[in-house]
Design a protein around this motif. Structure first.
Motif, short mmCIF file in Angstrom:
data_model
loop_
_atom_site.label_atom_id
_atom_site.label_comp_id
_atom_site.label_asym_id
_atom_site.label_seq_id
_atom_site.Cartn_x
_atom_site.Cartn_y
_atom_site.Cartn_z
N SER A 161 77.64 45.85 34.85
CA SER A 161 78.42 45.44 33.68
C SER A 161 78.26 43.97 33.34
O SER A 161 78.85 43.51 32.35
CB SER A 161 79.91 45.76 33.92
OG SER A 161 80.10 47.11 34.20
N VAL A 162 77.52 43.24 34.15
CA VAL A 162 77.38 41.80 33.91
C VAL A 162 76.81 41.53 32.52
O VAL A 162 77.21 40.59 31.84
CB VAL A 162 76.51 41.17 35.02
CG1 VAL A 162 76.10 39.75 34.62
CG2 VAL A 162 77.26 41.14 36.33
N ARG A 163 75.88 42.38 32.09
CA ARG A 163 75.25 42.15 30.79
C ARG A 163 76.24 42.30 29.63
O ARG A 163 75.96 41.84 28.52
CB ARG A 163 74.10 43.13 30.59
CG ARG A 163 74.51 44.59 30.67
CD ARG A 163 73.33 45.53 30.57
NE ARG A 163 73.73 46.92 30.76
CZ ARG A 163 74.25 47.68 29.80
NH1 ARG A 163 74.42 47.17 28.59
NH2 ARG A 163 74.58 48.93 30.05
N ARG A 164 77.37 42.98 29.85
CA ARG A 164 78.38 43.11 28.80
C ARG A 164 79.15 41.81 28.56
O ARG A 164 79.81 41.66 27.54
CB ARG A 164 79.40 44.19 29.18
CG ARG A 164 78.86 45.61 29.18
CD ARG A 164 79.92 46.55 29.72
NE ARG A 164 79.51 47.94 29.63
CZ ARG A 164 79.93 48.77 28.69
NH1 ARG A 164 80.76 48.34 27.76
NH2 ARG A 164 79.52 50.02 28.66
N GLN A 165 79.10 40.92 29.53
CA GLN A 165 79.91 39.72 29.47
C GLN A 165 79.22 38.62 28.66
O GLN A 165 78.00 38.58 28.56
CB GLN A 165 80.21 39.20 30.88
CG GLN A 165 80.91 40.20 31.77
CD GLN A 165 82.29 40.56 31.25
OE1 GLN A 165 82.95 39.73 30.64
NE2 GLN A 165 82.72 41.79 31.51
N TRP A 203 81.43 37.21 37.17
CA TRP A 203 81.40 38.61 37.59
C TRP A 203 80.41 38.81 38.73
O TRP A 203 80.59 39.72 39.56
CB TRP A 203 81.08 39.51 36.40
CG TRP A 203 82.25 39.61 35.49
CD1 TRP A 203 82.44 38.95 34.31
CD2 TRP A 203 83.42 40.39 35.69
NE1 TRP A 203 83.65 39.27 33.76
CE2 TRP A 203 84.28 40.16 34.59
CE3 TRP A 203 83.85 41.27 36.69
CZ2 TRP A 203 85.52 40.77 34.47
CZ3 TRP A 203 85.09 41.87 36.57
CH2 TRP A 203 85.90 41.63 35.47
N VAL A 204 79.37 38.00 38.79
CA VAL A 204 78.49 38.05 39.95
C VAL A 204 79.27 37.66 41.21
O VAL A 204 79.10 38.27 42.28
CB VAL A 204 77.27 37.14 39.74
CG1 VAL A 204 76.46 36.99 41.02
CG2 VAL A 204 76.38 37.68 38.63
N CYS A 205 80.14 36.65 41.09
CA CYS A 205 80.99 36.27 42.24
C CYS A 205 81.88 37.43 42.67
O CYS A 205 82.01 37.71 43.87
CB CYS A 205 81.85 35.06 41.86
SG CYS A 205 80.96 33.50 41.71
N PHE A 206 82.50 38.12 41.70
CA PHE A 206 83.34 39.26 42.04
C PHE A 206 82.52 40.34 42.74
O PHE A 206 82.95 40.91 43.76
CB PHE A 206 83.97 39.85 40.77
CG PHE A 206 85.03 38.98 40.15
CD1 PHE A 206 85.98 38.34 40.95
CD2 PHE A 206 85.11 38.81 38.78
CE1 PHE A 206 86.97 37.55 40.39
CE2 PHE A 206 86.09 38.03 38.21
CZ PHE A 206 87.02 37.40 39.01
N ALA A 207 81.34 40.65 42.20
CA ALA A 207 80.52 41.72 42.77
C ALA A 207 80.06 41.38 44.19
O ALA A 207 80.12 42.22 45.10
CB ALA A 207 79.31 41.98 41.86
N SER A 214 85.46 44.99 34.82
CA SER A 214 84.12 44.52 34.45
C SER A 214 83.58 45.22 33.22
O SER A 214 82.64 44.73 32.59
CB SER A 214 83.15 44.71 35.61
OG SER A 214 82.90 46.09 35.84
N ARG A 215 84.15 46.36 32.85
CA ARG A 215 83.67 47.09 31.67
C ARG A 215 84.16 46.46 30.37
O ARG A 215 83.73 46.85 29.30
CB ARG A 215 84.11 48.56 31.73
CG ARG A 215 83.72 49.28 33.00
CD ARG A 215 82.23 49.25 33.24
NE ARG A 215 81.51 50.08 32.28
CZ ARG A 215 80.19 50.14 32.18
NH1 ARG A 215 79.44 49.39 32.98
NH2 ARG A 215 79.62 50.92 31.31
#
Length: 464
Positions: free
Chosen positions: A39-43, A51-55, A226-227
């Protein structure tokens, strides 16, 4: 996401055994991390690193269960808390990134609230967990450091959750992030409380798995969040949400400031105060922070009052003073001219056939005409003149050091710059230095009606 939900629900039904539990924990964590990565590309570009940190945090935390199971199987020990502790700085970095994008301005009140809550929680954590770990000589330094690391990490998360709750216009992504951090805190609280009262959660398999499920739910909340792209701050805060959030913040900070006195009362009830200095420091900090919160609130109230006062006296479309502001400023401007001996003329201006213009071109075009007219007229007038929107398509202007002849010349300049070929009618009245303000304006209004009756697109000077 369907797999995540089913796996969380089925975790209680897995057979007994370390590897079964590890497989359930790791599968949910891995699935949630994959969803977040996908879902990173949605951000927005500036938010992707958060979101990379969260993942990465979810993946490391879930992998920690595998490392723990391998360690127990091969060596019979653990000592792998670093895998789980890495979750906290990573999700903290992600939450700070969200807050940085979502803030409208420096929200000092929310910052002070989060520090108050963290301070009150810190006093309780010091007395209940950290201080006993520091003083327990039977444990190794590494073990004591780990025991201290968890409550410190939880204090950081509590401050971040409080700050996220202060976002009254928060979007779905922020809501799910806040929920995920909240479930992590509840899970940690279960472990802390069980340790304080001497209960081993692992002794009861259903209870142990229920606590572990909180972490799995946190994984899934982060995946759901993340969505949704993290939106920027809304232009205008909904007043009902802001009021509700203010009361929530007040209750939360009030409860936090009572923690240190309650801890002191509890120790005094046992007949011995073991952490008096720490509690005194906590109480002092909370008192200073509470005073700072009051100061911030007073400053915000003053700014809000000034902003509302300004909004009540200015027309939103033309950005000119409105009729209320005119009625307030008109009399004292006349008195000021009376002291200085300046000649004063007042003119009422009405755009010709404005209703037909609106009906033909639409209301948006009419609004644009009013806004453009106000802008060019204000630029053409002198510094000491006052232009206001009197109502509808009517404007009023007070001209200082202007007799009737000078007032006509000023209005001729305004007519030359009126946009879109629009004309206007005007009535002019010169003050005789004795007339009441409302009588002066009435004469200008009568002259305006005369200008319309004479065919419009002209200025008429009122008789004395």
């Amino acid at each position: 996401m369907g797999i995540c939900v089913v796996a969380v629900a089925a975790y209680q039904l897995l057979p007994d055994g370390l590897w079964w539990e590890t497989a359930g924990q790791f599968s949910v964590g891995l699935a949630a991390a994959v969803v977040v990565f996908a879902s990173v590309r949605r951000q927005p570009r500036g938010m992707r690193w958060t979101w990379v940190c969260f993942a990465v945090g979810i993946l490391l935390h879930a992998s920690g269960h595998v490392a723990f199971a391998v360690s127990v199987t091969l060596t019979g020990g653990s000592g792998l808390d670093l895998w789980w502790l890495l979750l906290y700085p990573l999700v903290a970095a992600g939450a700070l990134g969200v807050l940085r994008r979502h803030r409208r301005q420096r929200d000092l009140a929310a910052v002070v609230d989060s520090v108050i809550v963290a301070t009150g929680t810190g006093v309780l954590c010091w007395v209940a967990v950290i201080a006993p770990a520091v003083g327990d000589e039977s444990m190794s330094p590494g073990h004591r450091l780990v025991l201290m690391a968890y409550p410190v990490a939880d204090i950081l998360l509590i401050a971040l959750v409080t700050r996220l709750l202060g976002q009254h216009d928060r979007d779905p992504a922020v809501r799910w992030i806040t929920a995920a951090l909240g479930f992590v805190l509840v899970c940690d609280l279960c472990w802390v409380v069980s340790g304080m009262v001497g209960i081993q959660l692992a002794d009861s398999q259903p209870v142990y798995r229920a606590v572990q499920q909180l972490f799995l739910v946190a994984y899934c909340c982060m995946a759901v969040g993340s969505r949704y792209p993290v939106a920027g701050p809304s232009v205008q805060r909904v007043e009902t949400q802001a009021g509700r959030g203010a009361w929530q913040g007040l209750l939360l900070t009030t409860a936090s400031t009572l923690v240190a006195p309650l801890v002191l009362w509890g120790e005094a009830s046992d007949g011995r105060v073991d952490h008096g200095r720490a509690i005194a420091v906590g109480c002092g900090l909370l008192f200073v922070l509470a005073a700072a919160r009051i100061a911030v609130t007073l400053r915000e109230l003053t700014r809000t009052a000034d902003r509302l006062r300004d909004m009540a006296r200015h027309d939103a479309l033309t950005e000119l003073p409105n009729r209320r502001a005119w009625n307030e400023r008109f009399p004292w401007m006349l008195q000021d001219c009376l002291r200085t001996g300046a000649t004063v003329s007042v003119a009422l201006l009405d755009l010709d056939r404005f209703k037909e213009y609106n009906d033909t071109r639409g209301h948006q075009a009419g609004d644009d005409l009013l806004a453009d007219t106000a802008r060019v007229w204000r630029a053409e007038l002198r510094a000491g003149d006052l232009l206001a929107r009197y109502g509808g398509e009517e404007f009023v202007v007070l001209m200082v050091d202007a007799d009737a002849g000078e007032a006509v010349r000023v209005l001729d300049r305004l007519r030359a710059v009126t946009p879109r070929g629009q004309s206007f009618s005007a009535g002019i009245a010169t003050w005789d230095r004795y007339e009441e303000p409302h009588r002066l304006l009435h004469r200008a209004d009568q002259a305006l009606y005369q200008a319309k009756a004479d065919g419009r697109d002209r200025a008429v000077v009122a008789a004395v």
